[in-house]
Design a protein around this motif. Structure first.
Motif, mmCIF file in Angstrom:
data_model
loop_
_atom_site.group_PDB
_atom_site.id
_atom_site.type_symbol
_atom_site.label_atom_id
_atom_site.label_comp_id
_atom_site.label_asym_id
_atom_site.label_seq_id
_atom_site.Cartn_x
_atom_site.Cartn_y
_atom_site.Cartn_z
ATOM 1 N N PRO A 1 -23.867 6.947 -13.863
ATOM 2 C CA PRO A 1 -22.851 7.123 -14.907
ATOM 3 C C PRO A 1 -21.951 8.334 -14.657
ATOM 4 C CG PRO A 1 -25.015 6.751 -15.880
ATOM 5 C CD PRO A 1 -25.223 6.931 -14.404
ATOM 6 N N SER A 2 -20.666 8.155 -14.938
ATOM 7 C CA SER A 2 -19.737 9.281 -14.802
ATOM 8 C C SER A 2 -20.113 10.338 -15.836
ATOM 9 C CB SER A 2 -18.292 8.825 -14.988
ATOM 10 O OG SER A 2 -18.121 8.293 -16.278
ATOM 11 N N GLY A 3 -19.930 11.567 -15.469
ATOM 12 C CA GLY A 3 -20.303 12.669 -16.352
ATOM 13 C C GLY A 3 -21.743 13.109 -16.200
ATOM 14 N N MET A 4 -22.519 12.347 -15.456
ATOM 15 C CA MET A 4 -23.919 12.703 -15.224
ATOM 16 C C MET A 4 -23.992 13.784 -14.154
ATOM 17 S SD MET A 4 -26.899 10.080 -14.119
ATOM 18 C CE MET A 4 -28.580 10.538 -14.251
ATOM 19 N N ARG A 5 -24.795 14.814 -14.390
ATOM 20 C CA ARG A 5 -24.952 15.885 -13.409
ATOM 21 C C ARG A 5 -25.779 15.352 -12.235
ATOM 22 N NH1 ARG A 5 -28.620 19.193 -11.715
ATOM 23 N NH2 ARG A 5 -28.030 21.148 -10.750
ATOM 24 N N ILE A 6 -25.166 15.355 -11.069
ATOM 25 C CA ILE A 6 -25.832 14.863 -9.866
ATOM 26 C C ILE A 6 -25.996 16.043 -8.908
ATOM 27 C CG2 ILE A 6 -25.726 13.258 -7.937
ATOM 28 C CD1 ILE A 6 -23.904 11.515 -9.766
ATOM 29 N N PRO A 7 -27.226 16.488 -8.686
ATOM 30 C CA PRO A 7 -27.437 17.624 -7.783
ATOM 31 C C PRO A 7 -26.934 17.336 -6.370
ATOM 32 C CG PRO A 7 -29.433 17.133 -9.021
ATOM 33 C CD PRO A 7 -28.472 16.011 -9.278
ATOM 34 N N LYS A 8 -26.587 18.397 -5.671
ATOM 35 C CA LYS A 8 -26.077 18.266 -4.305
ATOM 36 C C LYS A 8 -27.075 17.525 -3.410
ATOM 37 C CE LYS A 8 -24.288 20.966 -0.481
ATOM 38 N NZ LYS A 8 -24.057 22.286 0.079
ATOM 39 N N THR A 9 -28.362 17.797 -3.581
ATOM 40 C CA THR A 9 -29.360 17.129 -2.737
ATOM 41 C C THR A 9 -29.395 15.621 -2.987
ATOM 42 O OG1 THR A 9 -31.051 17.772 -4.338
ATOM 43 C CG2 THR A 9 -30.879 19.108 -2.339
ATOM 44 N N VAL A 10 -29.138 15.207 -4.213
ATOM 45 C CA VAL A 10 -29.088 13.773 -4.508
ATOM 46 C C VAL A 10 -27.894 13.157 -3.793
ATOM 47 C CG1 VAL A 10 -28.794 12.040 -6.331
ATOM 48 C CG2 VAL A 10 -30.314 13.996 -6.696
ATOM 49 N N SER A 11 -26.759 13.801 -3.895
ATOM 50 C CA SER A 11 -25.575 13.306 -3.210
ATOM 51 C C SER A 11 -25.769 13.304 -1.689
ATOM 52 C CB SER A 11 -24.382 14.175 -3.594
ATOM 53 O OG SER A 11 -23.198 13.523 -3.300
ATOM 54 N N SER A 12 -26.385 14.349 -1.172
ATOM 55 C CA SER A 12 -26.632 14.453 0.270
ATOM 56 C C SER A 12 -27.612 13.401 0.773
ATOM 57 C CB SER A 12 -27.177 15.835 0.623
ATOM 58 O OG SER A 12 -26.222 16.821 0.366
ATOM 59 N N SER A 13 -28.442 12.892 -0.112
ATOM 60 C CA SER A 13 -29.447 11.910 0.310
ATOM 61 C C SER A 13 -28.821 10.609 0.797
ATOM 62 C CB SER A 13 -30.444 11.628 -0.816
ATOM 63 O OG SER A 13 -29.829 10.865 -1.845
ATOM 64 N N ALA A 14 -27.534 10.403 0.537
ATOM 65 C CA ALA A 14 -26.858 9.186 1.010
ATOM 66 C C ALA A 14 -26.968 9.040 2.524
ATOM 67 C CB ALA A 14 -25.396 9.194 0.585
ATOM 68 N N LYS A 15 -27.090 10.171 3.226
ATOM 69 C CA LYS A 15 -27.193 10.109 4.692
ATOM 70 C C LYS A 15 -28.469 9.419 5.153
ATOM 71 C CE LYS A 15 -27.407 14.755 5.002
ATOM 72 N NZ LYS A 15 -27.389 16.060 5.652
ATOM 73 N N LEU A 16 -29.441 9.236 4.268
ATOM 74 C CA LEU A 16 -30.691 8.572 4.634
ATOM 75 C C LEU A 16 -30.521 7.061 4.771
ATOM 76 C CD1 LEU A 16 -33.271 10.515 2.409
ATOM 77 C CD2 LEU A 16 -32.485 11.035 4.738
ATOM 78 N N THR A 17 -29.398 6.520 4.331
ATOM 79 C CA THR A 17 -29.142 5.083 4.429
ATOM 80 C C THR A 17 -29.338 4.578 5.856
ATOM 81 O OG1 THR A 17 -27.640 5.085 2.540
ATOM 82 C CG2 THR A 17 -27.386 3.277 4.126
ATOM 83 N N ILE A 18 -29.001 5.394 6.818
ATOM 84 C CA ILE A 18 -29.111 4.988 8.230
ATOM 85 C C ILE A 18 -30.530 4.544 8.577
ATOM 86 C CG2 ILE A 18 -29.527 7.322 9.112
ATOM 87 C CD1 ILE A 18 -27.451 4.594 10.844
ATOM 88 N N TYR A 19 -31.534 5.111 7.909
ATOM 89 C CA TYR A 19 -32.915 4.757 8.232
ATOM 90 C C TYR A 19 -33.271 3.364 7.719
ATOM 91 C CZ TYR A 19 -33.007 9.711 9.254
ATOM 92 O OH TYR A 19 -32.715 10.946 9.760
ATOM 93 N N ALA A 20 -32.631 2.907 6.660
ATOM 94 C CA ALA A 20 -32.855 1.537 6.187
ATOM 95 C C ALA A 20 -32.270 0.554 7.192
ATOM 96 C CB ALA A 20 -32.229 1.338 4.813
ATOM 97 N N VAL A 21 -31.110 0.899 7.723
ATOM 98 C CA VAL A 21 -30.461 0.048 8.719
ATOM 99 C C VAL A 21 -31.282 0.039 10.007
ATOM 100 C CG1 VAL A 21 -28.383 -0.241 10.122
ATOM 101 C CG2 VAL A 21 -28.183 0.446 7.717
ATOM 102 N N ALA A 22 -31.724 1.220 10.436
ATOM 103 C CA ALA A 22 -32.483 1.329 11.692
ATOM 104 C C ALA A 22 -33.777 0.531 11.632
ATOM 105 C CB ALA A 22 -32.779 2.797 11.991
ATOM 106 N N ALA A 23 -34.423 0.511 10.477
ATOM 107 C CA ALA A 23 -35.687 -0.216 10.347
ATOM 108 C C ALA A 23 -35.470 -1.728 10.411
ATOM 109 C CB ALA A 23 -36.366 0.155 9.032
ATOM 110 N N ARG A 24 -34.336 -2.179 9.891
ATOM 111 C CA ARG A 24 -34.079 -3.619 9.867
ATOM 112 C C ARG A 24 -33.435 -4.131 11.160
ATOM 113 N NH1 ARG A 24 -33.902 -1.634 4.899
ATOM 114 N NH2 ARG A 24 -34.877 -2.820 3.236
ATOM 115 N N TYR A 25 -32.682 -3.245 11.819
ATOM 116 C CA TYR A 25 -31.965 -3.635 13.036
ATOM 117 C C TYR A 25 -32.217 -2.585 14.122
ATOM 118 C CZ TYR A 25 -29.709 -6.185 9.298
ATOM 119 O OH TYR A 25 -29.486 -6.966 8.200
ATOM 120 N N PRO A 26 -33.441 -2.508 14.632
ATOM 121 C CA PRO A 26 -33.799 -1.424 15.561
ATOM 122 C C PRO A 26 -32.990 -1.404 16.856
ATOM 123 C CG PRO A 26 -35.553 -3.062 15.429
ATOM 124 C CD PRO A 26 -34.532 -3.428 14.393
ATOM 125 N N ASP A 27 -32.471 -2.518 17.293
ATOM 126 C CA ASP A 27 -31.697 -2.537 18.535
ATOM 127 C C ASP A 27 -30.310 -1.919 18.364
ATOM 128 O OD1 ASP A 27 -33.799 -3.741 19.814
ATOM 129 O OD2 ASP A 27 -33.008 -5.763 19.544
#
Length: 124
Positions: free
Chosen positions: A49-75
């Protein structure tokens, strides 16, 4: 104890991503927000939701998306070879889980008696 190597590093980073994904979805559910079926953490963070306080670490966690892709498409991805990368993934996941837990607990406490609170220091 030897640090993890090879496939174990990949698996641990994948599970860090998964824990963040599930925590974000729990917050979205607690806030009554519909969200798309996705493993993309940036999409889930942007759905908060807009207006919700989102800590920097939560926002930074978006970079972890690559690990979901790597697990599904290792090649299509490079394996994790650095334990520092794992440590960062675990740190971000821990911060997101504590943040999400506090939101979900507050939501639950509005419905019933308060639950016992953790004495951990929140992440910024």
């Amino acid at each position: 104890i030897e640090p993890p190597k090879g496939d174990l590093l990949d698996a641990l980073c994948y599970h860090a991503q998964q824990s963040v994904e599930k925590a974000l979805k729990a917050v979205l559910l607690a806030k009554g927000v519909d969200f798309p079926l996705t493993h993309n953490l940036r999409v889930l963070i942007d759905a908060l939701p807009s207006g919700m306080r989102i800590p920097k670490t939560v926002s930074s966690s978006a970079k972890l998306t690559i690990y979901a892709v790597a697990a599904r498409y290792p090649d299509d991805s490079e394996p994790v070879t650095d334990t520092g990368e794992l440590q960062e993934a675990l740190h971000l996941a821990g911060c997101v889980l504590r943040w999400a837990s506090s939101i979900v607990r507050r939501r639950q406490s509005k419905r019933r008696q308060p639950t016992r609170r953790s004495h951990r220091t929140p992440c910024a």
